[in-house]
Design a protein around this motif. Structure first.
Motif, PDB file in Angstrom:
ATOM      1  N   LEU A  61       0.804  -1.245  -0.044  1.00 22.14           N
ATOM      2  CA  LEU A  61      -0.128  -0.023   0.035  1.00 22.14           C
ATOM      3  C   LEU A  61       0.797   1.414   0.033  1.00 22.14           C
ATOM      4  N   LYS A  62       1.809   1.175   0.902  1.00 19.08           N
ATOM      5  CA  LYS A  62       2.897   2.368   0.853  1.00 19.08           C
ATOM      6  C   LYS A  62       3.517   2.704  -0.212  1.00 19.08           C
ATOM      7  N   HIS A  63       3.985   1.605  -1.143  1.00 14.99           N
ATOM      8  CA  HIS A  63       4.719   2.021  -2.420  1.00 14.99           C
ATOM      9  C   HIS A  63       3.935   1.603  -3.689  1.00 14.99           C
ATOM     10  N   ALA A  64       2.474   1.586  -3.393  1.00 20.07           N
ATOM     11  CA  ALA A  64       1.746   1.751  -4.716  1.00 20.07           C
ATOM     12  C   ALA A  64       1.849   2.914  -5.452  1.00 20.07           C
ATOM     13  N   ASN A  65       1.813   2.724  -6.834  1.00 12.80           N
ATOM     14  CA  ASN A  65       1.621   4.119  -7.585  1.00 12.80           C
ATOM     15  C   ASN A  65       0.236   4.098  -8.021  1.00 12.80           C
ATOM     16  N   ASP A  66      -0.793   3.616  -8.045  1.00 12.89           N
ATOM     17  CA  ASP A  66      -2.041   3.642  -8.410  1.00 12.89           C
ATOM     18  C   ASP A  66      -2.666   4.834  -7.712  1.00 12.89           C
ATOM     19  N   SER A  67      -3.323   5.790  -8.504  1.00 14.39           N
ATOM     20  CA  SER A  67      -3.806   7.080  -7.944  1.00 14.39           C
ATOM     21  C   SER A  67      -4.692   7.082  -6.519  1.00 14.39           C
ATOM     22  N   VAL A  68      -5.594   5.995  -6.674  1.00 11.36           N
ATOM     23  CA  VAL A  68      -6.611   5.699  -5.707  1.00 11.36           C
ATOM     24  C   VAL A  68      -5.732   5.080  -4.469  1.00 11.36           C
ATOM     25  N   MET A  69      -4.666   4.183  -5.025  1.00 12.01           N
ATOM     26  CA  MET A  69      -4.151   3.496  -3.668  1.00 12.01           C
ATOM     27  C   MET A  69      -3.326   4.759  -2.775  1.00 12.01           C
ATOM     28  N   VAL A  70      -2.704   5.697  -3.543  1.00 14.42           N
ATOM     29  CA  VAL A  70      -1.904   6.822  -2.936  1.00 14.42           C
ATOM     30  C   VAL A  70      -2.654   7.442  -2.085  1.00 14.42           C
ATOM     31  N   LYS A  71      -4.005   7.901  -2.538  1.00 12.96           N
ATOM     32  CA  LYS A  71      -4.857   8.571  -1.726  1.00 12.96           C
ATOM     33  C   LYS A  71      -5.503   7.983  -0.479  1.00 12.96           C
ATOM     34  N   LEU A  72      -5.659   6.511  -0.741  1.00  9.50           N
ATOM     35  CA  LEU A  72      -5.813   5.768   0.652  1.00  9.50           C
ATOM     36  C   LEU A  72      -4.941   5.802   1.643  1.00  9.50           C
ATOM     37  N   ASN A  73      -3.736   5.867   1.277  1.00 12.39           N
ATOM     38  CA  ASN A  73      -2.454   5.923   2.086  1.00 12.39           C
ATOM     39  C   ASN A  73      -2.467   7.201   2.613  1.00 12.39           C
ATOM     40  N   GLU A  74      -2.639   8.325   1.843  1.00 14.19           N
ATOM     41  CA  GLU A  74      -2.697   9.633   2.439  1.00 14.19           C
ATOM     42  C   GLU A  74      -3.764   9.742   3.564  1.00 14.19           C
ATOM     43  N   VAL A  75      -4.938   9.284   3.366  1.00 16.22           N
ATOM     44  CA  VAL A  75      -5.966   9.219   4.513  1.00 16.22           C
ATOM     45  C   VAL A  75      -5.705   8.461   5.725  1.00 16.22           C
ATOM     46  N   ARG A  76      -4.951   7.300   5.490  1.00 13.68           N
ATOM     47  CA  ARG A  76      -4.589   6.695   6.548  1.00 13.68           C
ATOM     48  C   ARG A  76      -3.772   7.326   7.448  1.00 13.68           C
ATOM     49  N   LYS A  77      -2.872   8.183   6.745  1.00 13.14           N
ATOM     50  CA  LYS A  77      -1.807   8.873   7.488  1.00 13.14           C
ATOM     51  C   LYS A  77      -2.409  10.169   8.249  1.00 13.14           C
ATOM     52  N   GLU A  78      -3.443  10.715   7.479  1.00 14.46           N
ATOM     53  CA  GLU A  78      -4.147  11.711   8.047  1.00 14.46           C
ATOM     54  C   GLU A  78      -5.108  11.457   9.323  1.00 14.46           C
ATOM     55  N   LEU A  79      -5.591  10.341   9.341  1.00 14.66           N
ATOM     56  CA  LEU A  79      -6.277   9.873  10.303  1.00 14.66           C
ATOM     57  C   LEU A  79      -5.563   9.371  11.594  1.00 14.66           C
ATOM     58  N   GLY A  80      -3.952   9.101  11.212  1.00 14.06           N
ATOM     59  CA  GLY A  80      -2.871   8.607  12.397  1.00 14.06           C
ATOM     60  C   GLY A  80      -3.219   7.098  12.781  1.00 14.06           C
ATOM     61  N   ILE A  81      -3.787   6.369  11.798  1.00 11.26           N
ATOM     62  CA  ILE A  81      -3.851   4.979  12.175  1.00 11.26           C
ATOM     63  C   ILE A  81      -2.559   4.171  11.881  1.00 11.26           C
ATOM     64  N   LYS A  82      -2.173   3.444  12.867  1.00 14.84           N
ATOM     65  CA  LYS A  82      -0.931   2.784  13.060  1.00 14.84           C
ATOM     66  C   LYS A  82      -0.992   1.681  11.996  1.00 14.84           C
ATOM     67  N   ASP A  83       0.094   1.289  11.319  1.00 15.31           N
ATOM     68  CA  ASP A  83       0.026   0.177  10.326  1.00 15.31           C
ATOM     69  C   ASP A  83      -0.547  -1.194  11.076  1.00 15.31           C
ATOM     70  N   LYS A  84      -0.043  -1.729  12.326  1.00 13.60           N
ATOM     71  CA  LYS A  84      -0.710  -2.617  12.788  1.00 13.60           C
ATOM     72  C   LYS A  84      -1.954  -2.967  13.232  1.00 13.60           C
ATOM     73  N   ARG A  85      -2.730  -1.575  13.256  1.00 15.79           N
ATOM     74  CA  ARG A  85      -4.048  -1.677  13.740  1.00 15.79           C
ATOM     75  C   ARG A  85      -4.967  -1.472  12.309  1.00 15.79           C
ATOM     76  N   LEU A  86      -4.507  -1.351  11.162  1.00 13.93           N
ATOM     77  CA  LEU A  86      -5.279  -1.182  10.000  1.00 13.93           C
ATOM     78  C   LEU A  86      -5.693  -2.245   9.416  1.00 13.93           C
TER      79      LEU A  86
END
Length: 200
Positions: A61-86
């Motif tokens: 997910l972190k290294h995906a180049n797909d635009s949707v996956m990039v946005k999803l990863n940005e939202v995950r960071k914005e919400l402050g969700i830890k990797d192990k809890r996602l």
């Protein structure tokens, strides 16, 4: 002779178990790749109401180049969700529009050649306005919604947490499924959302 034969058999068994484990891991990776290929194929097809879920690791997910996956990863960071809890991420894009026509009995516009078309709005909202001789007004608003859903787990105490932190360490805890919904359109107000987890 028997010791060396026994050692050779043990080494052979260890190598065989390691090879079988490697084959199993490779088969799992192949199944994931096939599933993700089907997901991309479904996304690119004309079927809009059907989706196959992608299955990715956090690193993928972190290294995906797909635009949707990039946005999803940005939202995950914005919400402050830890990797192990996602647990899961979801993106829902939709738009809606409607055409309304107002016909007046009296002549409103004097010029018979009048035909005005204009669009008002921004990225999230557009309104097409058309004026026609003698008394016709056409309005067609269009709204765009971009919603992100993040599912994660969180450890919480079963009973209300004790006030003193040391007592909280010994309280019984359980995992709670947490759903975060993030709407990017500033004009859309989320009123209520309910989620049900099916337990087997």
């Amino acid at each position: 002779m028997k010791k060396s034969l026994l050692c050779a058999v043990v080494v052979l068994l260890v190598c065989l178990v390691a090879a079988m484990d490697q084959v199993r891991k490779t088969q799992n990776k192949l199944e994931l790749a096939t599933l993700n290929l089907k997901s991309y194929d479904e996304r690119l097809s004309s079927v809009m109401n059907s989706n196959i879920a992608f299955r990715l690791t956090i690193d993928q997910l972190k290294h995906a180049n797909d635009s949707v996956m990039v946005k999803l990863n940005e939202v995950r960071k914005e919400l402050g969700i830890k990797d192990k809890r996602l647990q899961a991420l979801q993106q829902i894009s939709s738009s809606f529009s409607r055409v309304d026509t107002i016909l007046l009995k009296d002549t409103v516009f004097k010029d018979p050649s009048l035909s005005i078309d204009t669009i008002l709005g921004d990225k999230w909202y557009k309104a097409y306005v058309g004026l026609r001789y003698p008394s016709k007004v056409v309005i067609s608003p269009e709204f765009k919604s971009e919603k992100y859903v993040a599912v994660s787990t969180k450890k919480e105490t079963v009973n209300p947490p004790k006030k003193f932190f040391l007592f909280r360490l010994f309280q019984k805890k359980h995992l709670v499924l947490k759903i975060d919904v993030l709407e990017k359109n500033p004009y859309v107000k989320s009123e209520q959302s309910n989620y049900v987890e099916i337990v087997r």
